[in-house]
Design a protein around this motif. Structure first.
Motif, PDB file in Angstrom:
ATOM      1  N   SER A   1     -21.160 146.618 -19.338  1.00 18.67           N
ATOM      2  CA  SER A   1     -20.689 145.319 -18.866  1.00 18.67           C
ATOM      3  C   SER A   1     -21.632 144.826 -17.778  1.00 18.67           C
ATOM      4  O   SER A   1     -22.706 145.388 -17.570  1.00 18.67           O
ATOM      5  CB  SER A   1     -19.253 145.442 -18.350  1.00 18.67           C
ATOM      6  N   VAL A   2     -21.218 143.785 -17.083  1.00 18.67           N
ATOM      7  CA  VAL A   2     -22.120 143.197 -16.098  1.00 18.67           C
ATOM      8  C   VAL A   2     -21.308 142.483 -15.032  1.00 18.67           C
ATOM      9  O   VAL A   2     -20.251 141.908 -15.304  1.00 18.67           O
ATOM     10  CB  VAL A   2     -23.100 142.210 -16.785  1.00 18.67           C
TER      11      VAL A   2
ATOM     12  N   VAL B   1     -21.611 139.464 -13.479  1.00 21.05           N
ATOM     13  CA  VAL B   1     -22.387 138.242 -13.689  1.00 21.05           C
ATOM     14  C   VAL B   1     -22.653 137.523 -12.372  1.00 21.05           C
ATOM     15  O   VAL B   1     -23.777 137.081 -12.101  1.00 21.05           O
ATOM     16  CB  VAL B   1     -21.657 137.301 -14.677  1.00 21.05           C
TER      17      VAL B   1
ATOM     18  N   THR C   1     -27.563 149.265 -19.126  1.00 18.58           N
ATOM     19  CA  THR C   1     -26.772 148.310 -18.357  1.00 18.58           C
ATOM     20  C   THR C   1     -27.617 147.130 -17.918  1.00 18.58           C
ATOM     21  O   THR C   1     -27.115 146.010 -17.785  1.00 18.58           O
ATOM     22  CB  THR C   1     -26.176 149.006 -17.114  1.00 18.58           C
TER      23      THR C   1
ATOM     24  N   THR D   1     -29.648 145.378 -19.480  1.00 16.24           N
ATOM     25  CA  THR D   1     -29.837 144.286 -20.445  1.00 16.24           C
ATOM     26  C   THR D   1     -29.000 143.070 -20.071  1.00 16.24           C
ATOM     27  O   THR D   1     -29.549 141.972 -19.884  1.00 16.24           O
ATOM     28  CB  THR D   1     -29.506 144.752 -21.872  1.00 16.24           C
ATOM     29  N   PRO D   2     -27.668 143.185 -19.966  1.00 24.62           N
ATOM     30  CA  PRO D   2     -26.903 141.991 -19.574  1.00 24.62           C
ATOM     31  C   PRO D   2     -27.180 141.551 -18.141  1.00 24.62           C
ATOM     32  O   PRO D   2     -27.005 140.373 -17.812  1.00 24.62           O
ATOM     33  CB  PRO D   2     -25.443 142.429 -19.753  1.00 24.62           C
ATOM     34  N   GLU D   3     -27.631 142.473 -17.286  1.00 26.10           N
ATOM     35  CA  GLU D   3     -27.942 142.085 -15.905  1.00 26.10           C
ATOM     36  C   GLU D   3     -29.171 141.175 -15.872  1.00 26.10           C
ATOM     37  O   GLU D   3     -29.192 140.170 -15.153  1.00 26.10           O
ATOM     38  CB  GLU D   3     -28.154 143.336 -15.054  1.00 26.10           C
TER      39      GLU D   3
ATOM     40  N   LEU E   1     -30.128 139.283 -18.252  1.00 27.99           N
ATOM     41  CA  LEU E   1     -29.715 138.003 -18.836  1.00 27.99           C
ATOM     42  C   LEU E   1     -28.893 137.189 -17.851  1.00 27.99           C
ATOM     43  O   LEU E   1     -29.043 135.963 -17.760  1.00 27.99           O
ATOM     44  CB  LEU E   1     -28.920 138.252 -20.117  1.00 27.99           C
ATOM     45  N   ALA E   2     -27.996 137.863 -17.112  1.00 29.54           N
ATOM     46  CA  ALA E   2     -27.207 137.147 -16.110  1.00 29.54           C
ATOM     47  C   ALA E   2     -28.104 136.499 -15.064  1.00 29.54           C
ATOM     48  O   ALA E   2     -27.781 135.442 -14.516  1.00 29.54           O
ATOM     49  CB  ALA E   2     -26.212 138.088 -15.453  1.00 29.54           C
TER      50      ALA E   2
ATOM     51  N   TYR F   1     -27.941 142.312 -28.821  1.00 27.70           N
ATOM     52  CA  TYR F   1     -28.786 141.329 -28.136  1.00 27.70           C
ATOM     53  C   TYR F   1     -29.926 140.826 -29.012  1.00 27.70           C
ATOM     54  O   TYR F   1     -30.235 139.631 -29.018  1.00 27.70           O
ATOM     55  CB  TYR F   1     -29.320 141.928 -26.840  1.00 27.70           C
TER      56      TYR F   1
ATOM     57  N   VAL G   1     -26.869 132.564 -23.850  1.00 28.41           N
ATOM     58  CA  VAL G   1     -26.738 133.740 -22.980  1.00 28.41           C
ATOM     59  C   VAL G   1     -25.434 133.668 -22.192  1.00 28.41           C
ATOM     60  O   VAL G   1     -24.653 134.624 -22.156  1.00 28.41           O
ATOM     61  CB  VAL G   1     -27.943 133.839 -22.025  1.00 28.41           C
TER      62      VAL G   1
ATOM     63  N   LEU H   1     -22.215 136.175 -22.159  1.00 28.25           N
ATOM     64  CA  LEU H   1     -21.826 136.917 -20.962  1.00 28.25           C
ATOM     65  C   LEU H   1     -20.390 136.630 -20.537  1.00 28.25           C
ATOM     66  O   LEU H   1     -19.779 137.449 -19.833  1.00 28.25           O
ATOM     67  CB  LEU H   1     -22.785 136.590 -19.812  1.00 28.25           C
TER      68      LEU H   1
END
Length: 808
Positions: free
Chosen positions: A228-229, A231, A338, A340-342, A344-345, A362, A398, A402
């Motif tokens: 998760s992230v 955001v 982890t 990866t979404p960070e 992107l955020a 992704y 993105v 998210l």
């Protein structure tokens, strides 16, 4: 391993607080000395949160240092600590300076997050058995002193089983965030301890989808919780000024943060730097388990060392692209980064090597570019920096993605599962708790809205409910399930197909075995006759068709020559007329095909795509079966019963007589599977796609048999195209029989997409809209504007489910 850096400690695994006001050393052998030390320290037992009698403590056994990297355990347990006591017990440190406490001691720190961090200290030189024995005593002492009586055991390392077998938790959770046995230096005994942990655990969580697939068969309650992230934290990179520590580094900057170990592809890193000396690679993080001297040294590679988690957005703010340059080896086979979404955020374009849990989802959703070789990586980075921008719509996609993931949601879902596990073990009967999903988000009433209860919708609903544990709402505007395959008993008690005959046949073993879960079968091979020149002749055209029509007595070799003699060869096969003329010539085309096709499609075969009649073969033998598929059968108790069994899962709710647009606001669902007409979904933006429809005239006759075949085609002047007698199909014994006449028409419920090139051009526009619509999957004959047999609908639905499952 999913991680990012809380890198202020520069990789030190053995940090020990020197301030007695911040640490307590528990000597397991001397109770009086222990009590005295606690009284004299400011961190007494009273400073721990008093245990809530209704809220169990959580005791975590980890191979990771709390202060080394800020990653999955910190995200989850910090949230846990907001509502209950959390004790994070690290692996022991070994030292020769323990003369005053030869039996070991514990260091206790209260982290600013509210988590109590416990570090065991043992004397150097102990055997594994001696270490485990001392750890067991130290933990028992901790439990006694801190009054830990109701608790959950949460394992990150299976190795801890060796010194915690004596514990009796309310529930045992194994949060398997990595395949630890694949890591460099993994203990040989780890796999056997993991097998024991599987036997003891009530729940197993995995840190990614690939790891879930690896562990799913090892325990009955395995649930995937991918990275998760936070955001809000990382989205600061979109607005804050960059950290001045990297201000001297020229642009473009390609950045990476994380632990630098055997998982990094250092050859790829060097190759990128050499291929583009004008690019600057910024590498943040501690070097672990590999020799720092092996790292590539270039003027355009900048190793900035360890940085705190709080600092990361400011560093990201100054990057032009974020990298995931992971090697392909055993250590990276199951990782779910982890970061990866960070990345992107933070709003940064991302390029990664083809790590499975990055590719899915992704890469497949075009949020991250995938490249493995130096040349591919450089090209992907160039394209990403130019194209993955707010202006291109990439950033909007993105952000939409998210919105679906957060550590808060993950922790809330985990707690629901833990509560369920505790309730299930209780001696007191608990309220029935539905089966928990494998990958969970619960900000929505349902995870998926399925529009349409036919084959496509029902198959995906069943898979999502039974295999992914999702909550599914199926809606259909009709008053029944089953779509056009719906069957029912008429007023005379004869089982009929309301929307015309549906004959199941397939060459797909997967499809047949899947449907066999929901029905028994009645063997059935379909046969059709055509009414031509006053005779009923087999169709598809075969040896008997020719001999009866022309009064001849040809054999297989002769009829083959006959077909060749009457065929009209075509250099290019474009239309349905071309198909038939090239096979059987003009006369048979006129007798068997042209009239039927004109009625069915409202168009001459010369105006229809070749695919319409290409499905109809001719034969030189006496095989009079309409289909030749490997599997030919009918559901023993009918199609509707099969659909009822398919949708009988407790996670599936069905609403009939309902237009999905009426309930989307009132009943929020996370994603949608749409099986209706694609043009209607987009409110006919590019005009109405043409479909052919049908009228059905059902009759019941007071005779056991009405006609000599299940279906008779009428390729002549009759207004109807065919007549079906259902008892042939169903095998029902009844003193009456029911038939149906089919009358094709242009308007009405859509049944058949009209295969013409101009229609395909319109559909391409709708398909572009569908591809750009996030959170909606378009499946089935109407949604993809393509004619599918039943088995093809099932196969497509199973394939789409597999795509959904890896993203869910």
């Amino acid at each position: 391993m999913s991680e990012h850096n809380q890198i202020a400690h520069n990789g030190s695994h053995n940090h020990i607080s020197a301030n007695p006001a911040e640490s307590t050393l528990l000597n397991s052998s001397k109770t009086e000395e222990l009590n005295a030390s606690l009284v004299n320290l400011s961190l007494t037992a009273k400073s721990f949160k008093l245990a809530n009698k209704e809220t169990p403590d959580l005791v975590c056994l980890s191979h990771l240092r709390w202060k080394f990297v800020y990653q999955r355990p910190q995200h989850l347990l910090t949230r846990c600590a907001q509502g209950q006591r959390v004790f994070f017990i690290e692996e022991p440190n070994f030292s020769s300076d323990l003369e005053t406490a030869p039996e070991g001691k514990l260091e206790i720190n209260l982290d600013e997050s509210g988590v109590w961090v416990i570090v065991p200290h043992l004397k150097h030189g102990l055997s594994q058995e001696q270490s485990n024995a001392q750890l067991a005593v130290l933990i028992d002492t901790l439990f006694t002193e801190q009054q830990i009586s109701k608790y959950i055991c949460w394992y990150y390392t299976p190795m801890a089983i060796a010194f915690t077998r004596q514990l009796q938790p309310l529930a045992t959770v194994y949060d398997c965030m990595d395949e630890l046995s694949a890591f460099q230096g993994a203990p040989p005994a780890l796999k056997s301890y993991e097998a024991e942990l599987f036997r003891r655990a009530d729940l197993v969580f995995t840190g990614g989808q690939t790891l879930y697939e690896s562990k799913a068969k090892q325990h009955p309650n395995v649930y995937a919780f991918p990275s998760s992230v936070d955001v809000a934290h990382f989205a600061q990179a979109r607005i804050v000024a960059e950290d001045p520590a990297q201000a001297h580094i020229p642009h473009p900057r390609l950045g990476f943060y994380g632990v630098i170990d055997e998982r990094m592809d250092i050859e790829l890193l060097a190759g990128i730097a050499d291929a583009r000396p004008d690019w600057h690679l910024v590498i943040i993080g501690p070097v672990v388990k590999i020799d720092p001297a092996t790292l590539p040294q270039r003027e355009n590679i900048h190793y900035l060392g360890a940085k705190d988690y709080k600092q990361l957005p400011a560093y990201l703010a100054g990057w032009d692209l974020a990298m995931l340059p992971f090697a392909h080896n055993e250590s990276t086979r199951f990782i779910s980064p982890t970061k990866t979404p960070e990345y992107l955020a933070a709003g940064k374009p991302v390029v990664s090597t083809s790590i499975r849990d990055v590719v899915r989802p992704y890469g497949e959703t075009r949020l991250v570019r995938i490249a493995d070789s130096v040349a591919e990586f450089v090209t992907a980075a160039e394209q990403a920096m130019q194209e993955d921008t707010s202006a291109s719509g990439w950033l909007s996609r993105v952000d939409a993605f998210l919105e679906q993931i957060s550590w808060d949601r993950t922790w809330a879902s985990m707690m629901k599962l833990i509560d369920s596990a505790i309730a299930a073990k209780s001696d007191t009967p608990a309220i029935s708790i539905p089966q928990a999903p494998s990958v969970i988000t619960r900000d929505f009433v349902f995870d998926y809205l399925i529009v349409g209860a036919g084959f496509s919708g029902s198959v995906i609903a069943e898979r999502l409910a039974s295999q992914s544990g999702k909550k599914v709402l199926v809606v259909d505007k009709r008053n029944h399930i089953g779509g056009n395959a719906y069957d029912c008993y008429d007023d005379h008690g004869v089982l009929i197909h309301k929307y015309g005959p549906h004959i199941f046949h397939t060459n797909s073993r997967e499809v047949f075995e899947y449907l066999s879960r929901f029905t028994q079968w009645r063997a059935y091979e379909h046969r059709v006759l055509a009414s031509v020149d006053g005779q009923l002749l087999p169709i598809p055209i075969n040896l008997d068709t020719i001999n009866k029509l022309y009064g001849m007595n040809l054999n297989s070799f002769q009829v083959e020559d006959f077909f060749k003699s009457i065929a009209e060869p075509k250099e290019y096969i474009r239309t349905s007329e071309d198909v038939v003329l090239s096979k059987v010539g003009r006369e048979l085309y006129e007798k068997f095909f042209r009239g039927y096709t004109r009625k069915q499609w409202g168009l001459d075969p010369s105006e229809l795509d070749k695919s319409v009649i290409a499905r109809i073969p001719t034969r030189i033998n006496r095989d009079n079966r309409y289909f030749t598929d490997t599997y030919q059968a009918m559901p023993l108790h009918g199609f509707t019963r099969m659909f009822e069994n398919m949708l009988a899962h407790p996670n599936i709710k069905v609403m009939l007589n309902t237009d999905y647009r009426e309930i989307t606001t009132a009943i929020p669902c996370r994603e949608t599977v749409y099986t209706g007409p694609v043009d209607e979904f987009f409110e006919l933006r590019y005009g109405k796609l043409p479909y052919r429809s049908l009228d059905f005239k059902h009759e019941t006759h007071n005779t056991q048999v009405f006609q000599p075949a299940p279906v008779i085609n009428y390729p002549n002047e009759h207004l109807y195209t065919r007549v079906t007698e259902f008892k042939y199909l169903t095998g029902q014994e009844h003193h009456k029989t029911s038939i149906v006449y089919e009358f094709p028409k242009a308007e009405g419920d859509p049944y058949y997409p009209v295969p013409r090139s101009e229609n395909q051009e319109i559909y391409k526009k709708y398909k572009a809209l569908a591809d750009a619509t996030p959170g909606v999957y378009f499946v089935g004959r109407l949604a993809t504007y393509k004619y599918y047999n039943m088995d093809q609908c099932v196969a497509q639905a199973l394939a789409v489910y597999k795509q959904i499952a890896v993203k869910a």
